[in-house]
Design an enzyme around this catalytic site. Structure first.
Site, short mmCIF file in Angstrom:
data_model
loop_
_atom_site.label_atom_id
_atom_site.label_comp_id
_atom_site.label_asym_id
_atom_site.label_seq_id
_atom_site.Cartn_x
_atom_site.Cartn_y
_atom_site.Cartn_z
N ASP A 114 11.63 4.66 -9.17
CA ASP A 114 11.47 5.26 -10.50
C ASP A 114 12.24 6.56 -10.66
OD1 ASP A 114 9.88 3.15 -11.09
OD2 ASP A 114 8.04 4.28 -11.44
N LYS B 156 -0.52 -4.02 -3.57
CA LYS B 156 -1.79 -3.31 -3.35
C LYS B 156 -1.70 -1.94 -4.00
CE LYS B 156 -5.08 -1.73 0.14
NZ LYS B 156 -4.99 -0.27 -0.03
N SER C 95 0.81 -1.21 0.00
CA SER C 95 0.00 0.00 0.00
C SER C 95 0.85 1.27 0.00
CB SER C 95 -0.95 -0.06 1.20
OG SER C 95 -1.93 0.91 1.16
#
Length: 458
Positions: A325, A339, A314
């Site tokens: 990234d 999730k 989450s």
């Protein structure tokens, strides 16, 4: 008091931060209405085709009456209606739910880190309620409860495998109320009886320390209201005391998630620019993009290693995706939980609410991690290691040979065998993944000191 069995905390869509903007349309809605003369006609046509069939209403009423009349035990109308609502939501996905007063209170306790209780972390261990650790300066610690103790009874009622869940719940309660526990201390033959008064307990979600001089360890257990400010204070205090860090390990293992805003704040604390996360849903308010602001990196670009495992979920995956990234951290460990959706709590009245999945979220590269998770840059198996007994090897260097020549330039007054391997062995045997993360971090720090851009490390 924290219960490990409640593993997945909802990722709540709270009020957006100042750096949230409405995300651009992705073209999905336009494509859906392209075959109609106008959006209004398309909406009208869709609504007409999605009317509730009268037969469905009759079936629902029929089943309802059958249960009322024929079920083996009498069921009242309120219970049936609540169960019908719960069933409707549970059929959507694992995270949408109907919250009653107790559910709202539990959610509030999870997101604020505050609750009424004794200040103990408890886990179920083969049918026993075992103390993981007491929190400092709480009723539990002042009463002498220690890690490894077992709760044998609550208010005079023995803990059994049949009632263990109820005993879990009974530990919490309103501040000022009393509770009596039977406690079996480690190595004791008989339990002792302790009566304590519950207090308002504040759970901290951030721990910061140095693994070695210059290498910080940051542990975030979940994402609460105060996680970002707590991180900034504790990491700031460590840097003020020990100086700038060569690198840091961010440990998000078994972090079940929490508040979206906290995940954005923590990500921003290690980034100076770039997208953090984007959310997309059917409602305009669900389409948001969060970006980092300049000067936010508390480590000033020092290398980072992020530890993750299959319990990293989450909000913890939002941070992992943002740092991965943006080439800010190496992800080390195991694939995360996966999730990739956001829940919004929609109040119905003062005591009831619906926790509804309202959006998916995407990492800065536009990737959805839903049901896939984040793959680590460096995978580590879930292993434990043991130290090899080298006591039977008396000669391990030139210095161990009899009549060896001394080093003429040596200024060391200590043992030449003290090369740091003993400390490494101690860390590896207690936490193999953390020891590997530290070794990787040291390699990144060497590259950083040599002027190699951090992004090339990924």
């Amino acid at each position: 008091m924290h219960f490990p069995r409640h593993c997945l905390l909802a990722l709540l869509l709270a009020a957006p931060l100042l750096h949230a903007q409405t995300a651009p349309d992705n073209g999905t809605d336009a494509a859906a209405t392209a075959d109609s003369d106008s959006p209004a006609k398309a909406s009208s046509s869709a609504a007409a085709s999605d009317q509730v069939d009268l037969d469905d209403v009759r079936n629902f009423a029929h089943v309802y009456q059958i249960i009322r009349q024929a079920y083996v035990e009498k069921v009242d109308n309120k219970t049936l209606m609540n169960d019908a609502i719960k069933g409707m939501l549970s059929g959507l996905d694992p995270h949408s739910a109907y919250l009653d007063k107790d559910g709202l209170q539990e959610l509030n306790e999870d997101t604020t880190g505050q609750y009424g209780g004794l200040g103990i972390e408890v886990m179920e261990d083969n049918g026993l309620l075992r103390i993981v650790s007491p929190i400092d300066d709480t009723p539990a610690s002042r009463a002498g409860i220690k890690p490894g103790d077992v709760i044998t009874a609550v208010n005079g009622k023995a803990v059994t495998t049949d009632n263990i869940d109820d005993m879990f719940d009974a530990l919490r309660g309103d501040p000022g109320t009393k509770i009596t526990l039977g406690i079996l201390h480690e190595k004791a033959d008989q339990p002792v009886t302790l009566t304590m008064t519950r207090e308002r307990i504040s759970m901290t979600s951030v721990k910061v320390r140095e693994l070695e001089p210059g290498y910080a360890y940051i542990r975030i257990s979940q994402f609460q209201d105060d996680t970002t400010s707590d991180l900034e204070k504790k990491l700031g205090d460590l840097i003020k005391k020990n100086g700038s860090q060569k690198g840091a390990v961010l440990d998000l293992r078994s972090n079940p998630g929490g508040l979206l805003t906290a995940a954005v704040g923590v990500s921003n604390d290690f980034l100076n620019s770039g997208t953090i996360v984007t959310t997309r849903g059917r409602l305009p308010d669900s389409n948001l993009t969060f970006t980092a602001h300049a000067g936010g990196d508390l480590l000033n670009g020092a290398p980072m290693v992020l530890l993750a495992d299959n319990g990293t979920a989450s909000a913890a995956e939002i941070v992992s995706g943002a740092l991965k990234d943006n080439h800010r951290a190496l992800i080390v460990g195991r694939r995360t939980f996966g999730k990739g959706v956001v829940q919004t709590v929609l109040p119905l009245d003062a005591d009831h609410a619906v926790k509804l999945t309202t959006a998916r979220y995407y990492t800065p590269n536009g990737t959805s991690i839903q049901a896939e998770g984040i793959k680590p840059d460096i995978a580590l198996a879930d292993l434990t290691v043991a130290k090899v007994d080298d006591s039977q090897e008396p000669i391990s260097s030139e210095a161990d040979l009899p009549h060896h020549l001394a080093n003429e330039a040596s200024t060391s007054g200590g043992s030449i065998n003290n090369d740091g391997s003993a400390e490494n062995a101690k860390l590896a045997t207690s936490d193999y993944a953390l020891s590997q993360a530290l070794n990787i971090l040291k390699g990144l720090a060497l590259r950083h000191d040599a002027g190699v851009p951090a992004a090339t490390a990924n």
